[in-house]
Design an enzyme around this catalytic site. Structure first.
Site, PDB file in Angstrom:
ATOM      1  N   ARG A   1      -2.193  11.495   4.246  1.00  0.00           N
ATOM      2  CA  ARG A   1      -2.744  12.033   5.519  1.00  0.00           C
ATOM      3  C   ARG A   1      -3.115  12.851   4.532  1.00  0.00           C
ATOM      4  NH1 ARG A   1       2.857  12.088   6.640  1.00  0.00           N
ATOM      5  NH2 ARG A   1       3.288  11.186   8.422  1.00  0.00           N
TER       6      ARG A   1
ATOM      7  N   GLU B   1      -4.074   3.561   1.682  1.00  0.00           N
ATOM      8  CA  GLU B   1      -4.092   3.895   3.213  1.00  0.00           C
ATOM      9  C   GLU B   1      -3.945   5.922   3.151  1.00  0.00           C
ATOM     10  OE1 GLU B   1      -1.796   4.006   7.485  1.00  0.00           O
ATOM     11  OE2 GLU B   1      -0.929   2.106   5.985  1.00  0.00           O
TER      12      GLU B   1
ATOM     13  N   ASN C   1      -4.783  12.776  11.119  1.00  0.00           N
ATOM     14  CA  ASN C   1      -4.438  12.797  12.380  1.00  0.00           C
ATOM     15  C   ASN C   1      -5.981  13.836  13.229  1.00  0.00           C
ATOM     16  OD1 ASN C   1      -2.314  11.976  12.522  1.00  0.00           O
ATOM     17  ND2 ASN C   1      -1.571  13.331  10.970  1.00  0.00           N
TER      18      ASN C   1
ATOM     19  N   HIS D   1       0.947  -1.223   0.153  1.00  0.00           N
ATOM     20  CA  HIS D   1      -0.314  -0.237  -0.145  1.00  0.00           C
ATOM     21  C   HIS D   1       0.656   0.552   0.229  1.00  0.00           C
ATOM     22  CE1 HIS D   1       0.317  -0.374   4.445  1.00  0.00           C
ATOM     23  NE2 HIS D   1       0.751   0.843   4.451  1.00  0.00           N
TER      24      HIS D   1
ATOM     25  N   ARG E   1       9.025  19.366  -2.758  1.00  0.00           N
ATOM     26  CA  ARG E   1       8.635  18.373  -3.504  1.00  0.00           C
ATOM     27  C   ARG E   1       9.432  17.067  -3.211  1.00  0.00           C
ATOM     28  NH1 ARG E   1       9.491  18.919  -9.841  1.00  0.00           N
ATOM     29  NH2 ARG E   1      11.682  19.605  -8.988  1.00  0.00           N
TER      30      ARG E   1
ATOM     31  N   GLN F   1       1.388  14.775 -24.002  1.00  0.00           N
ATOM     32  CA  GLN F   1       0.983  13.238 -23.888  1.00  0.00           C
ATOM     33  C   GLN F   1      -0.484  13.930 -23.802  1.00  0.00           C
ATOM     34  OE1 GLN F   1       3.501  12.868 -20.439  1.00  0.00           O
ATOM     35  NE2 GLN F   1       4.008  11.062 -21.309  1.00  0.00           N
TER      36      GLN F   1
ATOM     37  N   GLU G   1      -2.085  10.349 -11.062  1.00  0.00           N
ATOM     38  CA  GLU G   1      -2.527  10.032 -12.822  1.00  0.00           C
ATOM     39  C   GLU G   1      -3.224   9.064 -13.432  1.00  0.00           C
ATOM     40  OE1 GLU G   1       0.731   8.663 -15.829  1.00  0.00           O
ATOM     41  OE2 GLU G   1       1.305   8.579 -14.047  1.00  0.00           O
TER      42      GLU G   1
ATOM     43  N   HIS H   1       2.958  11.401  -7.250  1.00  0.00           N
ATOM     44  CA  HIS H   1       1.195  10.785  -6.764  1.00  0.00           C
ATOM     45  C   HIS H   1       0.619   9.667  -6.940  1.00  0.00           C
ATOM     46  CE1 HIS H   1       2.990  10.845 -11.319  1.00  0.00           C
ATOM     47  NE2 HIS H   1       2.823   9.081 -11.346  1.00  0.00           N
TER      48      HIS H   1
END
Length: 322
Positions: free
Chosen positions: A26, A86, A90, A22, A110, A145, A160, A114
Protein backbone atom coordinates in the site's frame (compact mmCIF):
# COMPACT_ATOMS: atom_id res chain seq x y z
CA UNK A 1 2.91 -29.40 17.19
CA UNK A 2 3.40 -30.64 13.64
CA UNK A 3 2.03 -28.84 10.62
CA UNK A 4 -1.19 -30.14 9.03
CA UNK A 5 0.59 -29.61 5.72
CA UNK A 6 3.67 -31.72 6.51
CA UNK A 7 2.27 -34.80 4.83
CA UNK A 8 1.72 -34.45 1.10
CA UNK A 9 -1.82 -35.57 0.34
CA UNK A 10 -1.61 -37.30 -3.05
CA UNK A 11 0.67 -34.66 -4.58
CA UNK A 12 1.56 -31.02 -4.23
CA UNK A 13 0.52 -28.48 -6.84
CA UNK A 14 2.53 -29.22 -9.98
CA UNK A 15 0.82 -27.08 -12.61
CA UNK A 16 3.56 -25.85 -14.95
CA UNK A 17 1.75 -22.54 -15.39
CA UNK A 18 2.18 -21.60 -11.71
CA UNK A 19 4.01 -18.27 -11.33
CA UNK A 20 4.85 -16.06 -8.38
CA UNK A 21 3.40 -13.05 -10.16
CA UNK A 22 3.41 -9.95 -7.99
CA UNK A 23 3.91 -8.36 -4.60
CA UNK A 24 1.40 -5.82 -3.30
CA UNK A 25 2.22 -2.92 -0.99
CA UNK A 26 0.00 0.00 0.00
CA UNK A 27 1.18 3.53 -0.76
CA UNK A 28 0.08 6.87 0.64
CA UNK A 29 0.29 8.94 -2.57
CA UNK A 30 0.63 7.42 -6.05
CA UNK A 31 1.63 10.82 -7.46
CA UNK A 32 4.80 10.41 -5.41
CA UNK A 33 5.29 6.63 -5.42
CA UNK A 34 4.66 5.87 -9.11
CA UNK A 35 7.27 8.43 -10.31
CA UNK A 36 9.74 7.05 -7.76
CA UNK A 37 9.47 3.55 -9.19
CA UNK A 38 9.35 4.63 -12.84
CA UNK A 39 11.72 7.61 -12.95
CA UNK A 40 14.19 6.76 -10.21
CA UNK A 41 14.21 2.96 -10.36
CA UNK A 42 13.39 2.60 -14.06
CA UNK A 43 10.29 0.43 -13.84
CA UNK A 44 7.51 0.52 -16.44
CA UNK A 45 3.90 1.25 -15.48
CA UNK A 46 2.06 -1.68 -17.07
CA UNK A 47 -1.40 -0.51 -16.15
CA UNK A 48 -3.73 1.12 -13.66
CA UNK A 49 -7.08 -0.15 -12.41
CA UNK A 50 -9.51 2.09 -10.51
CA UNK A 51 -12.35 0.85 -8.29
CA UNK A 52 -14.63 3.86 -7.64
CA UNK A 53 -17.17 1.84 -5.65
CA UNK A 54 -14.50 0.68 -3.19
CA UNK A 55 -12.41 3.86 -3.52
CA UNK A 56 -9.02 2.41 -4.31
CA UNK A 57 -6.65 2.14 -7.28
CA UNK A 58 -4.04 -0.41 -8.30
CA UNK A 59 -0.83 0.33 -10.20
CA UNK A 60 1.17 -2.53 -11.74
CA UNK A 61 4.86 -2.05 -12.54
CA UNK A 62 7.75 -4.17 -13.80
CA UNK A 63 11.27 -3.65 -15.05
CA UNK A 64 11.45 -3.32 -18.86
CA UNK A 65 12.13 -6.50 -20.78
CA UNK A 66 11.97 -7.32 -24.49
CA UNK A 67 9.74 -10.33 -24.01
CA UNK A 68 6.75 -9.01 -22.06
CA UNK A 69 4.03 -11.61 -22.74
CA UNK A 70 1.19 -10.11 -24.80
CA UNK A 71 -2.28 -11.24 -25.77
CA UNK A 72 -3.79 -11.26 -29.27
CA UNK A 73 -4.61 -7.56 -28.93
CA UNK A 74 -1.00 -6.67 -28.15
CA UNK A 75 -1.67 -5.88 -24.49
CA UNK A 76 0.82 -7.01 -21.84
CA UNK A 77 -0.47 -9.98 -19.88
CA UNK A 78 0.36 -8.55 -16.48
CA UNK A 79 -0.63 -11.65 -14.52
CA UNK A 80 1.22 -14.22 -16.59
CA UNK A 81 4.79 -13.29 -15.65
CA UNK A 82 6.98 -12.93 -12.55
CA UNK A 83 8.61 -9.72 -11.32
CA UNK A 84 5.55 -7.46 -10.99
CA UNK A 85 5.00 -4.90 -8.23
CA UNK A 86 1.47 -3.80 -7.33
CA UNK A 87 0.96 -0.48 -5.56
CA UNK A 88 -2.41 -0.11 -3.84
CA UNK A 89 -3.76 3.37 -3.10
CA UNK A 90 -6.77 3.83 -0.85
CA UNK A 91 -8.27 7.13 -1.90
CA UNK A 92 -7.81 10.01 0.52
CA UNK A 93 -4.67 8.85 2.31
CA UNK A 94 -2.61 11.36 0.32
CA UNK A 95 -4.57 14.20 1.96
CA UNK A 96 -4.22 12.92 5.53
CA UNK A 97 -1.13 14.40 7.22
CA UNK A 98 -1.39 11.80 9.99
CA UNK A 99 -1.44 8.79 7.67
CA UNK A 100 1.58 6.57 7.12
CA UNK A 101 2.00 2.94 6.13
CA UNK A 102 3.67 0.25 8.22
CA UNK A 103 6.86 -0.77 6.41
CA UNK A 104 7.07 -4.12 8.22
CA UNK A 105 10.50 -3.46 9.74
CA UNK A 106 9.62 -1.40 12.80
CA UNK A 107 8.64 -2.90 16.16
CA UNK A 108 6.06 -3.90 17.20
CA UNK A 109 4.83 -4.42 13.64
CA UNK A 110 7.60 -6.42 12.02
CA UNK A 111 6.70 -9.03 9.42
CA UNK A 112 7.17 -8.08 5.78
CA UNK A 113 10.80 -7.28 5.11
CA UNK A 114 11.46 -6.03 1.58
CA UNK A 115 11.51 -6.61 -2.12
CA UNK A 116 14.93 -7.12 -3.69
CA UNK A 117 16.26 -5.69 -6.94
CA UNK A 118 19.21 -7.37 -8.61
CA UNK A 119 21.53 -5.93 -11.22
CA UNK A 120 24.60 -6.87 -13.28
CA UNK A 121 26.66 -3.97 -11.90
CA UNK A 122 25.70 -3.02 -8.38
CA UNK A 123 28.31 -0.26 -8.08
CA UNK A 124 27.03 1.48 -11.20
CA UNK A 125 23.44 0.91 -10.17
CA UNK A 126 23.96 2.47 -6.73
CA UNK A 127 25.78 5.40 -8.35
CA UNK A 128 22.71 6.00 -10.54
CA UNK A 129 20.47 5.93 -7.48
CA UNK A 130 22.79 8.40 -5.73
CA UNK A 131 22.60 10.75 -8.71
CA UNK A 132 18.80 10.62 -8.52
CA UNK A 133 18.75 11.44 -4.80
CA UNK A 134 17.37 8.06 -3.78
CA UNK A 135 17.45 7.65 0.01
CA UNK A 136 19.75 4.86 1.23
CA UNK A 137 19.07 2.82 4.34
CA UNK A 138 22.44 1.08 3.86
CA UNK A 139 25.13 1.89 1.32
CA UNK A 140 27.55 -0.73 0.02
CA UNK A 141 30.32 0.55 2.28
CA UNK A 142 28.17 0.32 5.42
CA UNK A 143 28.16 -2.67 7.74
CA UNK A 144 29.70 -6.10 7.23
CA UNK A 145 28.02 -7.03 3.97
CA UNK A 146 29.73 -4.96 1.29
CA UNK A 147 27.88 -6.57 -1.61
CA UNK A 148 24.34 -5.42 -0.80
CA UNK A 149 22.63 -2.07 -0.29
CA UNK A 150 19.20 -1.01 0.91
CA UNK A 151 17.25 1.97 -0.39
CA UNK A 152 13.94 3.42 0.80
CA UNK A 153 10.87 4.27 -1.23
CA UNK A 154 8.68 7.33 -0.41
CA UNK A 155 6.67 5.37 2.17
CA UNK A 156 9.76 4.01 3.92
CA UNK A 157 9.57 0.48 2.50
CA UNK A 158 12.97 -1.20 2.34
CA UNK A 159 14.30 -2.28 -1.07
CA UNK A 160 17.36 -4.51 -1.15
CA UNK A 161 19.84 -4.09 -4.01
CA UNK A 162 22.13 -7.01 -4.93
CA UNK A 163 24.42 -7.82 -7.82
CA UNK A 164 24.69 -11.00 -9.86
CA UNK A 165 27.58 -12.35 -11.90
CA UNK A 166 27.81 -11.81 -15.65
CA UNK A 167 30.36 -12.68 -18.30
CA UNK A 168 30.84 -9.23 -19.73
CA UNK A 169 29.33 -5.77 -19.75
CA UNK A 170 26.79 -5.07 -22.44
CA UNK A 171 24.41 -2.31 -23.44
CA UNK A 172 22.02 -3.41 -20.71
CA UNK A 173 24.46 -3.15 -17.81
CA UNK A 174 21.89 -1.74 -15.39
CA UNK A 175 19.57 -4.63 -16.12
CA UNK A 176 17.36 -4.70 -13.02
CA UNK A 177 15.10 -7.54 -11.98
CA UNK A 178 12.54 -7.78 -9.19
CA UNK A 179 14.23 -10.81 -7.73
CA UNK A 180 12.47 -11.69 -4.50
CA UNK A 181 10.11 -10.73 -1.71
CA UNK A 182 11.13 -11.33 1.89
CA UNK A 183 8.74 -12.32 4.69
CA UNK A 184 9.63 -13.20 8.26
CA UNK A 185 8.16 -16.47 9.50
CA UNK A 186 7.70 -17.79 13.03
CA UNK A 187 8.24 -21.50 12.40
CA UNK A 188 9.76 -23.02 9.24
CA UNK A 189 8.42 -26.44 10.26
CA UNK A 190 4.96 -25.04 9.56
CA UNK A 191 5.62 -22.49 6.83
CA UNK A 192 7.77 -24.60 4.52
CA UNK A 193 5.25 -27.47 4.23
CA UNK A 194 2.53 -24.93 3.46
CA UNK A 195 4.44 -23.30 0.60
CA UNK A 196 5.79 -26.60 -0.72
CA UNK A 197 2.84 -28.97 -0.30
CA UNK A 198 -0.15 -26.65 -0.55
CA UNK A 199 1.13 -24.07 -3.06
CA UNK A 200 3.65 -26.29 -4.87
CA UNK A 201 6.78 -24.15 -4.49
CA UNK A 202 10.21 -25.67 -3.94
CA UNK A 203 13.17 -24.61 -1.81
CA UNK A 204 16.04 -23.56 -4.07
CA UNK A 205 18.44 -22.64 -1.29
CA UNK A 206 18.75 -22.73 2.49
CA UNK A 207 21.22 -20.32 4.06
CA UNK A 208 22.11 -20.70 7.76
CA UNK A 209 23.64 -17.71 9.57
CA UNK A 210 24.89 -18.87 12.96
CA UNK A 211 26.37 -15.50 13.97
CA UNK A 212 23.07 -13.71 13.41
CA UNK A 213 20.99 -16.70 14.54
CA UNK A 214 18.71 -16.75 11.53
CA UNK A 215 18.06 -18.93 8.49
CA UNK A 216 16.95 -17.89 5.01
CA UNK A 217 14.91 -20.09 2.68
CA UNK A 218 14.57 -19.14 -0.98
CA UNK A 219 11.59 -20.69 -2.77
CA UNK A 220 10.35 -20.60 -6.35
CA UNK A 221 8.22 -22.42 -8.89
CA UNK A 222 10.34 -24.82 -10.88
CA UNK A 223 14.10 -25.15 -11.03
CA UNK A 224 16.54 -22.56 -12.28
CA UNK A 225 17.18 -22.74 -16.02
CA UNK A 226 20.60 -23.68 -17.38
CA UNK A 227 23.02 -20.83 -16.74
CA UNK A 228 20.51 -19.01 -14.55
CA UNK A 229 21.50 -17.82 -11.10
CA UNK A 230 19.27 -17.32 -8.09
CA UNK A 231 19.95 -13.59 -8.17
CA UNK A 232 19.50 -13.19 -11.93
CA UNK A 233 15.94 -14.44 -12.03
CA UNK A 234 12.57 -13.08 -10.88
CA UNK A 235 9.68 -14.44 -8.85
CA UNK A 236 11.41 -15.80 -5.73
CA UNK A 237 10.13 -15.82 -2.17
CA UNK A 238 12.55 -15.43 0.73
CA UNK A 239 11.35 -16.69 4.12
CA UNK A 240 13.43 -15.48 7.06
CA UNK A 241 13.41 -17.39 10.34
CA UNK A 242 14.91 -15.74 13.41
CA UNK A 243 15.80 -18.60 15.73
CA UNK A 244 13.66 -19.08 18.80
CA UNK A 245 10.43 -17.49 17.62
CA UNK A 246 8.95 -20.94 17.07
CA UNK A 247 9.27 -21.69 20.79
CA UNK A 248 7.40 -18.60 21.98
CA UNK A 249 3.64 -19.30 22.14
CA UNK A 250 2.85 -15.59 22.35
CA UNK A 251 4.99 -14.53 19.40
CA UNK A 252 3.40 -13.45 16.11
CA UNK A 253 4.50 -11.37 13.13
CA UNK A 254 2.41 -8.49 11.79
CA UNK A 255 0.77 -9.53 8.51
CA UNK A 256 0.51 -6.05 6.99
CA UNK A 257 -3.27 -6.23 6.58
CA UNK A 258 -4.17 -5.69 10.21
CA UNK A 259 -3.81 -2.11 11.45
CA UNK A 260 -1.45 -0.41 10.86
CA UNK A 261 -1.58 -1.55 7.24
CA UNK A 262 1.26 -1.66 4.75
CA UNK A 263 2.25 -4.88 2.99
CA UNK A 264 -0.68 -6.56 1.26
CA UNK A 265 0.17 -9.92 -0.28
CA UNK A 266 2.09 -11.93 -2.81
CA UNK A 267 0.12 -13.26 -5.76
CA UNK A 268 0.43 -16.56 -7.60
CA UNK A 269 -1.13 -17.03 -11.02
CA UNK A 270 -1.92 -20.08 -13.13
CA UNK A 271 -4.16 -21.21 -15.97
CA UNK A 272 -6.95 -22.62 -13.80
CA UNK A 273 -7.01 -21.13 -10.28
CA UNK A 274 -10.51 -22.44 -9.59
CA UNK A 275 -9.34 -26.03 -10.03
CA UNK A 276 -6.34 -25.39 -7.80
CA UNK A 277 -8.50 -23.88 -5.04
CA UNK A 278 -10.94 -26.79 -5.19
CA UNK A 279 -8.06 -29.25 -4.97
CA UNK A 280 -6.55 -27.48 -1.96
CA UNK A 281 -9.92 -27.37 -0.23
CA UNK A 282 -10.56 -31.05 -0.91
CA UNK A 283 -7.14 -32.09 0.42
CA UNK A 284 -6.80 -29.89 3.47
CA UNK A 285 -10.35 -28.87 4.39
CA UNK A 286 -10.66 -26.68 7.48
CA UNK A 287 -6.88 -26.45 7.92
CA UNK A 288 -6.90 -23.81 5.16
CA UNK A 289 -7.90 -20.24 5.92
CA UNK A 290 -9.58 -18.50 2.95
CA UNK A 291 -10.30 -14.76 2.83
CA UNK A 292 -12.29 -15.10 0.56
CA UNK A 293 -12.68 -18.42 -1.24
CA UNK A 294 -12.48 -18.47 -5.02
CA UNK A 295 -15.09 -16.25 -6.71
CA UNK A 296 -16.87 -15.43 -3.43
CA UNK A 297 -15.58 -11.91 -2.75
CA UNK A 298 -16.50 -8.56 -4.27
CA UNK A 299 -13.82 -9.09 -6.92
CA UNK A 300 -14.64 -12.24 -8.89
CA UNK A 301 -12.33 -14.81 -10.44
CA UNK A 302 -9.77 -14.90 -7.64
CA UNK A 303 -9.17 -16.10 -4.10
CA UNK A 304 -7.03 -15.26 -1.09
CA UNK A 305 -5.47 -17.90 1.13
CA UNK A 306 -3.63 -17.38 4.45
CA UNK A 307 -0.30 -18.98 5.35
CA UNK A 308 0.65 -20.14 8.89
CA UNK A 309 1.75 -16.59 9.81
CA UNK A 310 -1.52 -15.14 8.50
CA UNK A 311 0.10 -13.51 5.45
CA UNK A 312 -2.24 -13.31 2.45
CA UNK A 313 -1.58 -15.02 -0.87
CA UNK A 314 -3.74 -14.07 -3.83
CA UNK A 315 -4.55 -16.71 -6.46
CA UNK A 316 -5.56 -15.43 -9.93
CA UNK A 317 -5.82 -16.62 -13.54
CA UNK A 318 -2.86 -15.84 -15.77
CA UNK A 319 -5.27 -14.54 -18.41
CA UNK A 320 -6.78 -11.92 -16.09
CA UNK A 321 -6.88 -8.48 -17.73
CA UNK A 322 -6.67 -5.08 -16.09
Amino acid sequence: MSSPFSTVIESAQTDASLTLNHTCIRVKDPKVSVPFYTEKLGMTLLGQKDFPDMKFSLYFLAFPRPDFPKNSEGKVEVFSMPGVLELTHNWGTESDPEFSVSNGNTEPHRGYGHVCLTTKDIDACCAVFESKDVTFKKRLVDGRQKDIAFILDPDGYWIEVCGYKYDQLDANTHDLRLNHTMLRIKDPAKSLPFYENVLGMRVLEKSVHENGKFTLYFLAYGALKAGEQKRSTQGLLELTHNWGTESDPDFAYHNGNDAPQGYGHVCISLDDPEAMCKEIEAKYGDDIKWAPKYNQGKMKGLAFIRDPDNYSIEIVPRALQL
